[in-house]
Design a protein around this motif. Structure first.
Motif, PDB file in Angstrom:
ATOM      1  N   TYR A 161      52.165  45.223  50.326  1.00 41.32           N
ATOM      2  CA  TYR A 161      50.790  45.422  49.830  1.00 41.32           C
ATOM      3  C   TYR A 161      49.808  44.956  50.907  1.00 41.32           C
ATOM      4  O   TYR A 161      49.012  44.061  50.724  1.00 41.32           O
ATOM      5  CB  TYR A 161      50.557  44.697  48.498  1.00 41.32           C
ATOM      6  N   ILE A 167      45.582  44.285  47.846  1.00 46.17           N
ATOM      7  CA  ILE A 167      45.131  44.199  46.451  1.00 46.17           C
ATOM      8  C   ILE A 167      43.759  43.540  46.447  1.00 46.17           C
ATOM      9  O   ILE A 167      43.608  42.382  46.860  1.00 46.17           O
ATOM     10  CB  ILE A 167      46.143  43.414  45.611  1.00 46.17           C
ATOM     11  N   LYS A 169      39.315  43.437  45.099  1.00 40.96           N
ATOM     12  CA  LYS A 169      38.203  43.752  44.210  1.00 40.96           C
ATOM     13  C   LYS A 169      36.907  43.418  44.941  1.00 40.96           C
ATOM     14  O   LYS A 169      36.869  42.507  45.767  1.00 40.96           O
ATOM     15  CB  LYS A 169      38.296  42.960  42.904  1.00 40.96           C
ATOM     16  N   GLN A 203      37.206  37.700  40.180  1.00 35.36           N
ATOM     17  CA  GLN A 203      38.543  38.266  40.350  1.00 35.36           C
ATOM     18  C   GLN A 203      39.590  37.167  40.237  1.00 35.36           C
ATOM     19  O   GLN A 203      39.387  36.052  40.717  1.00 35.36           O
ATOM     20  CB  GLN A 203      38.670  38.930  41.732  1.00 35.36           C
ATOM     21  N   THR A 204      40.724  37.490  39.606  1.00 34.40           N
ATOM     22  CA  THR A 204      41.915  36.639  39.600  1.00 34.40           C
ATOM     23  C   THR A 204      43.114  37.500  39.960  1.00 34.40           C
ATOM     24  O   THR A 204      43.233  38.640  39.490  1.00 34.40           O
ATOM     25  CB  THR A 204      42.143  35.998  38.220  1.00 34.40           C
ATOM     26  N   ARG A 205      43.998  36.954  40.805  1.00 41.49           N
ATOM     27  CA  ARG A 205      45.232  37.653  41.146  1.00 41.49           C
ATOM     28  C   ARG A 205      46.421  36.730  40.895  1.00 41.49           C
ATOM     29  O   ARG A 205      46.368  35.535  41.197  1.00 41.49           O
ATOM     30  CB  ARG A 205      45.234  38.100  42.611  1.00 41.49           C
ATOM     31  N   THR A 206      47.490  37.312  40.362  1.00 40.37           N
ATOM     32  CA  THR A 206      48.727  36.595  40.073  1.00 40.37           C
ATOM     33  C   THR A 206      49.895  37.464  40.521  1.00 40.37           C
ATOM     34  O   THR A 206      49.709  38.651  40.867  1.00 40.37           O
ATOM     35  CB  THR A 206      48.858  36.297  38.571  1.00 40.37           C
ATOM     36  N   ASP A 209      50.217  41.157  39.503  1.00 38.85           N
ATOM     37  CA  ASP A 209      49.431  42.222  40.122  1.00 38.85           C
ATOM     38  C   ASP A 209      50.152  42.915  41.268  1.00 38.85           C
ATOM     39  O   ASP A 209      49.664  43.939  41.776  1.00 38.85           O
ATOM     40  CB  ASP A 209      48.110  41.653  40.646  1.00 38.85           C
ATOM     41  N   TRP A 216      55.467  37.581  46.280  1.00 40.65           N
ATOM     42  CA  TRP A 216      54.302  36.685  46.298  1.00 40.65           C
ATOM     43  C   TRP A 216      54.513  35.671  47.407  1.00 40.65           C
ATOM     44  O   TRP A 216      55.496  34.938  47.398  1.00 40.65           O
ATOM     45  CB  TRP A 216      54.175  36.009  44.940  1.00 40.65           C
TER      46      TRP A 216
END
Length: 262
Positions: A161, A167, A169, A203-206, A209, A216
């Motif tokens: 990614y 990823i 926003k 924005q939150t990413r985990t 996503d 990760w």
């Protein structure tokens, strides 16, 4: 918390662990005890046009801020990937001097203005030298491109990614980001990254996503980078509307660790 012109303090639930207030005397160069200064004009993986230099013409203290300046400047003998360099600027990082896993990373910045400008406040994983990008991970706390004067972007890159597949926003204001200072922050905890502009969480990413089977990589120390690029595939090149010099003013960079039980 002191927003500018004073000493940083702890925040509720957070303990200050590192800061640069950029309050050295007028004309002082980058503080090498805290930052490395990167140089070169090889395009930096994005077909960027600038030559990064060590000159105080490109990075200097004004008594209150660090001023990173992009110049339309041809240095004698200076070559970039496309031929004689047309622009100079600066890029600094804390690699090997300050690296941290998790916490709140915050900077108060006034952005430049103009087509083809690409300022950023971001981080790379400390294992960058061993595994290279994107396996080391990249966290873009703030990126801004001149053709979108009212928008900033927060993005993660990792294996599977990266680049155009990062990823991301965006966050948009009703006014240009170049009009005044704004506070850009990231809160990073195990399994979660949260982005803020002027205290607004956008924005939150985990790990949920990520694409299927992607990894990760945000569980190791990262180092901080500040830079002002010119050109590149994403922002495009400066045009007749772009006025140089353009300046990115950094009031402070502060890093905290969490002290409550959240």
């Amino acid at each position: 918390m002191v927003l500018s012109g004073g000493l940083a303090q702890d925040l509720p639930g957070w303990r200050l662990v590192w800061a640069d207030e950029f309050n050295l005397p007028l004309g002082s160069p980058v503080d090498r005890s805290k930052w490395n200064v990167e140089t070169g004009g090889w395009g930096w993986g994005n077909s960027e046009l600038q030559l990064y230099t060590e000159s105080t013409l490109n990075a200097v203290h004004d008594g209150r801020n660090l001023v990173i300046t992009a110049l339309e400047q041809r240095l004698p003998g200076a070559r970039c990937w496309y031929g004689p360099c047309r622009y100079t600027s600066a890029r600094i990082n804390t690699r090997g001097k300050f690296e941290q896993r998790y916490g709140r990373f915050e900077a108060r910045i006034k952005l430049p203005r103009g087509q083809g400008l690409w300022p950023a406040f971001w981080m790379l994983g400390s294992n960058f030298g061993a595994v290279r990008w994107p396996n080391c991970g990249e966290i873009d706390i703030m990126e801004h491109i001149g053709r979108e004067p009212r928008t900033v972007h927060g993005t993660i890159h990792g294996p599977g990614y990266s680049g155009g597949e990062g990823i991301s926003k965006s966050y948009t204001l009703a006014a240009d980001f170049a009009d005044k200072f704004h506070v850009f922050a990231l809160e990073w905890e195990p399994g979660a990254l949260r982005w803020y502009v002027d205290g607004v969480h956008y924005q939150t990413r985990t790990p949920a996503d990520l694409p299927e089977d992607a990894r990760w990589v945000f569980d190791q120390p990262f180092f901080i980078i500040l830079n002002l690029a010119v050109g590149g595939g994403w922002p495009g090149v400066p045009d007749a509307s772009t006025r140089f010099p353009q300046r990115m003013l950094v009031d402070y960079v502060r890093v905290y660790e969490r002290v409550d039980s959240r």
